[in-house]
Design a protein around this motif. Sequence first.
Motif, PDB file in Angstrom:
ATOM      1  N   UNK A 219      33.375   8.217  41.351  1.00 59.18           N
ATOM      2  CA  UNK A 219      32.827   7.112  40.570  1.00 59.18           C
ATOM      3  C   UNK A 219      32.478   5.936  41.475  1.00 59.18           C
ATOM      4  N   UNK A 220      31.648   5.062  40.961  1.00 54.53           N
ATOM      5  CA  UNK A 220      31.267   3.886  41.732  1.00 54.53           C
ATOM      6  C   UNK A 220      32.405   2.873  41.759  1.00 54.53           C
TER       7      UNK A 220
ATOM      8  N   UNK B 214      27.340  -1.012  42.036  1.00 51.99           N
ATOM      9  CA  UNK B 214      27.310   0.035  43.049  1.00 51.99           C
ATOM     10  C   UNK B 214      26.836   1.351  42.466  1.00 51.99           C
ATOM     11  N   UNK B 215      26.178   2.146  43.323  1.00 47.79           N
ATOM     12  CA  UNK B 215      25.952   3.536  43.002  1.00 47.79           C
ATOM     13  C   UNK B 215      27.228   4.325  43.241  1.00 47.79           C
ATOM     14  N   UNK B 216      27.205   5.596  42.870  1.00 47.71           N
ATOM     15  CA  UNK B 216      28.420   6.407  42.972  1.00 47.71           C
ATOM     16  C   UNK B 216      28.626   6.992  44.361  1.00 47.71           C
TER      17      UNK B 216
ATOM     18  N   UNK C 188      28.228  -7.430  42.115  1.00 46.38           N
ATOM     19  CA  UNK C 188      27.523  -6.306  42.723  1.00 46.38           C
ATOM     20  C   UNK C 188      27.671  -5.080  41.836  1.00 46.38           C
TER      21      UNK C 188
ATOM     22  N   UNK D 160      26.970   4.257  50.053  1.00 50.58           N
ATOM     23  CA  UNK D 160      26.923   3.612  48.745  1.00 50.58           C
ATOM     24  C   UNK D 160      25.802   2.590  48.721  1.00 50.58           C
TER      25      UNK D 160
ATOM     26  N   UNK E 286      34.597   0.456  52.431  1.00 51.71           N
ATOM     27  CA  UNK E 286      33.156   0.423  52.687  1.00 51.71           C
ATOM     28  C   UNK E 286      32.811  -0.620  53.749  1.00 51.71           C
TER      29      UNK E 286
ATOM     30  N   UNK F 231      26.198   0.462  51.986  1.00 53.10           N
ATOM     31  CA  UNK F 231      27.513   0.501  52.621  1.00 53.10           C
ATOM     32  C   UNK F 231      27.780   1.921  53.104  1.00 53.10           C
TER      33      UNK F 231
END
Lengths: 113, 115
Positions: B41-42, A103-105, A101, A88, A44, A36
């Motif tokens: 943060x995610x 997610x990464x940071x 899902x 992301x 996103x 994203x």
Amino acid sequence: QKEVEQDPGPLSVPEGAIVSLNCTYSNSAFQYFMWYRQYSRKGPELLMYTYSSGNKEDGRFTAQVDKSSKYISLFIRDSQPSDSATYLCAMSVGETSGSRLTFGEGTQLTVNP
Amino acid sequence: SAVISQKPSRDICQRGTSLTIQCQVDSQVTMMFWYRQQPGQSLTLIATANQGSEATYESGFVIDKFPISRPNLTFSTLTVSNMSPEDSSIYLCSVALFVGAEKLFFGSGTQLSVL
């Protein structure tokens, strides 16, 4: 240990550079992989969507998945100032309706003209 | 994809008050999701909202704090109740749509600051 680790950045590159954005993960059950793009003060935006291992190309963007190494990458060729955003990675075991899902940071990218 | 409109886009609120965030989609969708995005943060899933049933909350999130409504297939609201500065965050509405495969699309978000 987090399920998904993303190179934190921030990343600053000159216009025209090749950008590599990366995520590693620990859950071998992940099958669906997404990238994203998020501009400042926006939600996103889905950029790339891949299933299982392999490469997928869309214009200047290439998504790469290596399930054996639990590693995914997004490459941006001929980067432009308009590519400046936070990227992301996200992944899931199943499709969206039945699977959460993770997610990464995010990695903040700046492309300098 | 769909157009997902979220209101308000940002707000500054006082401690102890509540804020209701609205999410409108331009097509009918079965599943809507609410996420929180805290700085650095995610994205964290708060809850899943299906029309005609109670929302399903993730670990760490409770209905008393984050009540959700889903009156029809195009609309949902998330309320952040009895706010504290720790609730300062971006709140995102998202929907699952089949576009070649089932994918998650997001609204533009609500930037909430609690003083």
